[in-house]
Design a protein around this motif. Structure first.
Motif, PDB file in Angstrom:
ATOM      1  N   SER A  99     -23.995 -27.617 -11.127  1.00 30.30           N
ATOM      2  CA  SER A  99     -23.243 -26.706 -10.267  1.00 30.30           C
ATOM      3  C   SER A  99     -21.971 -26.222 -10.963  1.00 30.30           C
ATOM      4  O   SER A  99     -21.607 -25.042 -10.860  1.00 30.30           O
ATOM      5  CB  SER A  99     -22.892 -27.391  -8.941  1.00 30.30           C
ATOM      6  OG  SER A  99     -22.105 -28.545  -9.152  1.00 30.30           O
ATOM      7  N   PRO A 133     -21.265 -31.362  -4.148  1.00 30.92           N
ATOM      8  CA  PRO A 133     -21.827 -30.026  -4.385  1.00 30.92           C
ATOM      9  C   PRO A 133     -21.410 -29.011  -3.324  1.00 30.92           C
ATOM     10  O   PRO A 133     -21.224 -27.827  -3.630  1.00 30.92           O
ATOM     11  CB  PRO A 133     -23.346 -30.272  -4.342  1.00 30.92           C
ATOM     12  CG  PRO A 133     -23.512 -31.704  -4.720  1.00 30.92           C
ATOM     13  CD  PRO A 133     -22.325 -32.391  -4.133  1.00 30.92           C
ATOM     14  N   PHE A 150     -26.525 -32.900 -10.806  1.00 27.78           N
ATOM     15  CA  PHE A 150     -26.327 -31.806  -9.866  1.00 27.78           C
ATOM     16  C   PHE A 150     -24.899 -31.277  -9.956  1.00 27.78           C
ATOM     17  O   PHE A 150     -24.660 -30.062  -9.916  1.00 27.78           O
ATOM     18  CB  PHE A 150     -26.632 -32.299  -8.450  1.00 27.78           C
ATOM     19  CG  PHE A 150     -26.851 -31.190  -7.459  1.00 27.78           C
ATOM     20  CD1 PHE A 150     -27.436 -29.997  -7.845  1.00 27.78           C
ATOM     21  CD2 PHE A 150     -26.482 -31.346  -6.132  1.00 27.78           C
ATOM     22  CE1 PHE A 150     -27.649 -28.976  -6.934  1.00 27.78           C
ATOM     23  CE2 PHE A 150     -26.685 -30.333  -5.213  1.00 27.78           C
ATOM     24  CZ  PHE A 150     -27.269 -29.143  -5.618  1.00 27.78           C
ATOM     25  N   MET A 151     -23.954 -32.211 -10.087  1.00 26.08           N
ATOM     26  CA  MET A 151     -22.564 -31.801 -10.224  1.00 26.08           C
ATOM     27  C   MET A 151     -22.355 -31.024 -11.520  1.00 26.08           C
ATOM     28  O   MET A 151     -21.712 -29.969 -11.534  1.00 26.08           O
ATOM     29  CB  MET A 151     -21.656 -33.037 -10.206  1.00 26.08           C
ATOM     30  CG  MET A 151     -21.454 -33.647  -8.829  1.00 26.08           C
ATOM     31  SD  MET A 151     -20.700 -32.489  -7.684  1.00 26.08           S
ATOM     32  CE  MET A 151     -19.230 -32.052  -8.583  1.00 26.08           C
ATOM     33  N   VAL A 194     -18.139 -27.642  -4.227  1.00 33.09           N
ATOM     34  CA  VAL A 194     -18.274 -26.624  -5.277  1.00 33.09           C
ATOM     35  C   VAL A 194     -18.719 -25.297  -4.673  1.00 33.09           C
ATOM     36  O   VAL A 194     -18.154 -24.231  -4.968  1.00 33.09           O
ATOM     37  CB  VAL A 194     -19.281 -27.089  -6.354  1.00 33.09           C
ATOM     38  CG1 VAL A 194     -19.496 -25.995  -7.393  1.00 33.09           C
ATOM     39  CG2 VAL A 194     -18.786 -28.362  -7.031  1.00 33.09           C
ATOM     40  N   VAL A 195     -19.728 -25.358  -3.802  1.00 32.63           N
ATOM     41  CA  VAL A 195     -20.281 -24.138  -3.197  1.00 32.63           C
ATOM     42  C   VAL A 195     -19.229 -23.395  -2.381  1.00 32.63           C
ATOM     43  O   VAL A 195     -19.173 -22.161  -2.392  1.00 32.63           O
ATOM     44  CB  VAL A 195     -21.500 -24.499  -2.312  1.00 32.63           C
ATOM     45  CG1 VAL A 195     -21.931 -23.315  -1.466  1.00 32.63           C
ATOM     46  CG2 VAL A 195     -22.656 -24.968  -3.177  1.00 32.63           C
ATOM     47  N   VAL A 225     -13.586 -32.212  -5.539  1.00 32.26           N
ATOM     48  CA  VAL A 225     -14.613 -33.251  -5.693  1.00 32.26           C
ATOM     49  C   VAL A 225     -13.970 -34.634  -5.758  1.00 32.26           C
ATOM     50  O   VAL A 225     -14.429 -35.589  -5.119  1.00 32.26           O
ATOM     51  CB  VAL A 225     -15.469 -32.982  -6.950  1.00 32.26           C
ATOM     52  CG1 VAL A 225     -16.334 -34.191  -7.290  1.00 32.26           C
ATOM     53  CG2 VAL A 225     -16.343 -31.753  -6.743  1.00 32.26           C
TER      54      VAL A 225
END
Length: 715
Positions: A227, A279, A223-224, A282-283, A256
């Motif tokens: 993203s 995540p 997922f990381m 990141v968003v 992160v």
């Protein structure tokens, strides 16, 4: 103020960047030490009655969620080649470090009555001498099938399904060593399955928790990476600059690292919720970078000077980004105000790191840009992008000339969302986040079909006084009545209690007659008194070392005040489970006078339900807290009640639409989906604040409100 701050950041950029690098290195060292949590009860407050009851149960009777089950379905189970291999599998599993004992057919025992000594001896049903030939094995199997104690516990006579229970050390289950143990058992089972050409099913909380935790760890990495990859692609397409892309990715990467470091510094571990924080960083971090870089490019066009552009970037976007991050941080930090430890950890770490992300951006972006070459014209070409401008012009036209249409469409959407919200259900399953085709899920369904499930349900009957013996005939009959009630439920597997042990003894007392498998009456107890003391078996082993007596000794406490009824049940979900528990509680109240007895329903199934409730309720509380605190921030920022009301509406509408879409799509409200609302709120607030702050910054220079709105849309 913000212009002065921009100049200060640039003046001391080397010192600030050095401090940031040192801090990030320290956080990286901390992040390398963070561990995964394997606990599933921390969603419940530690002062909650259900939590306290569960901890008291664990202290007295041990862990209830450490049983891993293995199942096969075959008519050739007692074929000698298969049975011998199955027995070797059991022996190999017993040797695995961390496995305390194994309950299975090859290890089954019987009780042999000895009239001369008036004692019962524990005899292995499948000793080597009793299974040397196929005929001998068939004879042993016949005796095994004559013992109702094992029926529906180790085998299903109607479907030829066979079960092996593997008990794993409780302390080990809370460490990463559980992965090694479960992996070793799984490898042995896979090898057995290949040798015999038979599908073997594995389930139980040790397996489910271990594999789900491992998947969280693996999927978190993917997922990381996903993203980061998607963010890099968007940045490259938008800015057409490798340096701008790498700069933005560096900001979120630092964020992160800090988030993982914060977890360890605060003494927390990676859970299903805290795994979502990177995540989120990141968003939220990528928009920060985009807004900073966009303002930098716009200012550079206006001033044609890098230093002035950087100062203006901080001056104009610093306050916007600060309040956006504060509001987003509040949206998540309010979880720390709930009573659930799981939510508190998530809220504290998420809120803190979203706020820290602003300071990382404020130091890193201007500092690094000051060392890079000024942007080239091709890097700023997106500012004149015809497609983007065309869409902005459309937004401008819609917002200024079609307001009634927008209001009408919004009302219609909200009406549809209202209908969807009426369809929204709050229900969670222990494995409902897994695909229906996943082997963990299908194996669980196998055990639910064949043995009515594997989820632990524990019932403790307490006489409320050490002077009142739970082993009186009257209490024995009451406990057995409750056991029979549970056994009659289609969603609860065969319950075990000390009464089943007494039935087992009674059958042996009456020479193994199957019809004698029943609770002893008063006359039976008199005749069986001498036989109830189980002596050493024929091999000279102490009875308490035998799997049968070890199993039965865990169902009454040492003071004989409390008795335990243990059952496995289906994963019926948090919606049906309360109804089932209520029905059991009602039946228990009918059997046991509540003024003289206390009957407690506990176990992992109960704590799962209670945890789900707290997480859902925590969402409701956190949303209310978030709106209240964010409203105060808005009021401080804009000093206008009218703008405050205008700013809250765009935040409420997305939440209602989100709930409506979930209802229409059949996505239930459960622990793994509650954060959707916090993310939605965070994004909505971010956009709202950025728009309103930009609008406010140009009030003095804009010729009219309409011109200011147009300028804000295009800025």
């Amino acid at each position: 103020m913000w212009e002065s701050l921009g100049k200060t950041v640039l003046r001391y950029r080397i010192v600030l960047l050095a401090l940031l690098a040192i801090s990030t290195a320290f956080m990286g060292w901390q992040a390398a030490q963070v561990k995964i949590s394997y606990e599933f009860t921390r969603a419940i407050p530690t002062d909650n009655d259900k939590y306290l009851a569960y901890q008291a149960f664990r202290q007295k009777f041990g862990e209830d969620g450490n049983l891993m089950v293995l199942g096969v379905q075959t008519k050739d189970f007692f074929k000698k080649s298969f049975f011998d291999d199955y027995r070797r599998l059991q022996a190999d599993i017993k040797k695995v470090k961390g496995v305390e004992h194994v309950l299975s057919v090859p290890g089954a025992v019987g009780l042999q009555k000895n009239d001369s000594t008036e004692k019962l001896a524990v005899e292995p049903l499948f000793a080597d001498s009793l299974t040397a030939t196929q005929a001998a094995l068939d004879s042993a199997a016949l005796r095994f099938r004559s013992l109702p104690f094992y029926r529906d516990l180790l085998y299903n006579p109607d479907t030829d399904a066979w079960l092996m229970g593997i008990n794993i050390n409780g302390a080990l289950m809370a460490t990463k060593e559980r992965t090694v143990v479960v992996g070793a058992i799984t490898s042995m089972v896979d090898a057995f399955s290949k040798r015999q050409g038979t599908e073997v099913h594995l389930s139980g909380l040790p397996l489910i928790r271990t594999q789900v935790a491992t998947r969280i760890q693996n999927e978190m990495r993917w997922f990381m990476l996903g993203s980061f990859g998607l963010a890099a692609l968007i940045l490259l397409l938008f800015f057409r600059s490798l340096s701008a892309t790498l700069l933005s990715l560096a900001v979120v990467l630092i964020g992160v690292v800090w988030s993982f470091g914060t977890l360890h510094l605060m003494g927390y571990k990676i859970t299903l919720l805290t795994a979502l924080i990177p995540p989120l960083v990141v968003v939220i971090g990528i928009p920060n970078c985009i807004y900073f870089l966009n303002k930098y490019h716009t200012s550079f066009r206006n001033y044609a000077d890098k230093h002035s552009a950087l100062v203006q970037m901080v001056a104009k976007m610093g306050v916007v980004t600060l309040f956006c991050n504060i509001s987003a941080a509040i949206g998540f930090a309010v979880f720390a105000l709930t009573r659930s430890a799981l939510l508190q950890e998530f809220g504290a770490v998420a809120g803190l790191n979203i706020l820290l992300l602003f300071f990382i951006s404020l130091v890193f972006i201007p500092g690094v840009l000051s060392f890079l070459k000024p942007p080239k014209e091709r890097h700023m070409r997106y500012l004149d992008n015809s497609i983007l401008q065309r869409w902005l012009n459309r937004l401008e036209g819609w917002s200024l000339r079609h307001r009634k249409t927008i209001y009408a469409v919004t009302v219609l959407l909200l009406a549809g969302a209202g209908i969807g919200m009426a369809r929204l259900q709050s229900v969670g399953y222990i494995v409902d986040d897994l695909p229906k085709t996943d082997k963990i899920y299908t194996d669980l369904k196998f055990f639910e079909t064949q043995f009515k499930g594997v989820m632990p349900l524990e019932i403790v009957v307490d006489t409320r006084s050490r002077k009142k013996n739970i082993l009186t005939l009257d209490n024995i009959q009451r406990v057995d009545s409750l056991v029979q009630y549970l056994a009659g439920r289609p969603y609860i597997g065969k319950p075990l209690a000390f009464t089943e042990g007494l039935k087992f003894v009674r059958q042996a007392f009456y020479e193994g007659d199957t019809a004698s498998y029943a609770v002893p009456n008063e006359f039976d107890l008199i005749g069986m008194k001498e036989y109830l003391t189980v002596r050493k078996d024929s091999a000279g082993r102490a009875a308490q070392q035998n799997s049968m007596t070890r199993l039965l000794s865990t169902f009454v406490d040492s003071s004989k005040q409390q008795a335990r009824i243990s059952a496995a049940m289906m994963d019926v979900g948090s919606q049906r489970l309360p109804l089932i528990l209520d029905s059991v509680q009602i039946r228990a109240a009918q059997l046991f006078d509540t003024s003289k007895y206390h009957v407690e329903l506990t176990g992992t199934s109960v704590t799962f339900l209670e945890g789900s409730r707290f997480i859902i309720n925590g969402l409701k509380e956190s949303i209310l807290w978030a709106f209240g605190l964010i409203a105060l921030c808005m009021l401080y920022l804009f000093r206008s009640v009218r703008i405050l009301l205008c700013s809250l509406l765009p935040n409420v509408i997305p939440l209602l639409l989100t709930a409506g879409v979930m209802g229409w799509a059949g996505v239930p409200l459960k622990p793994s989906t509650v954060l959707i609302f916090s993310v939605t709120l965070g994004i909505a607030i971010d956009i709202t604040i950025r728009f309103l702050v930009n609008y406010k910054q140009h009030i003095a220079t804009a010729p009219s409100v309409e011109a200011n709105v147009i300028g804000t849309i295009h800025s």
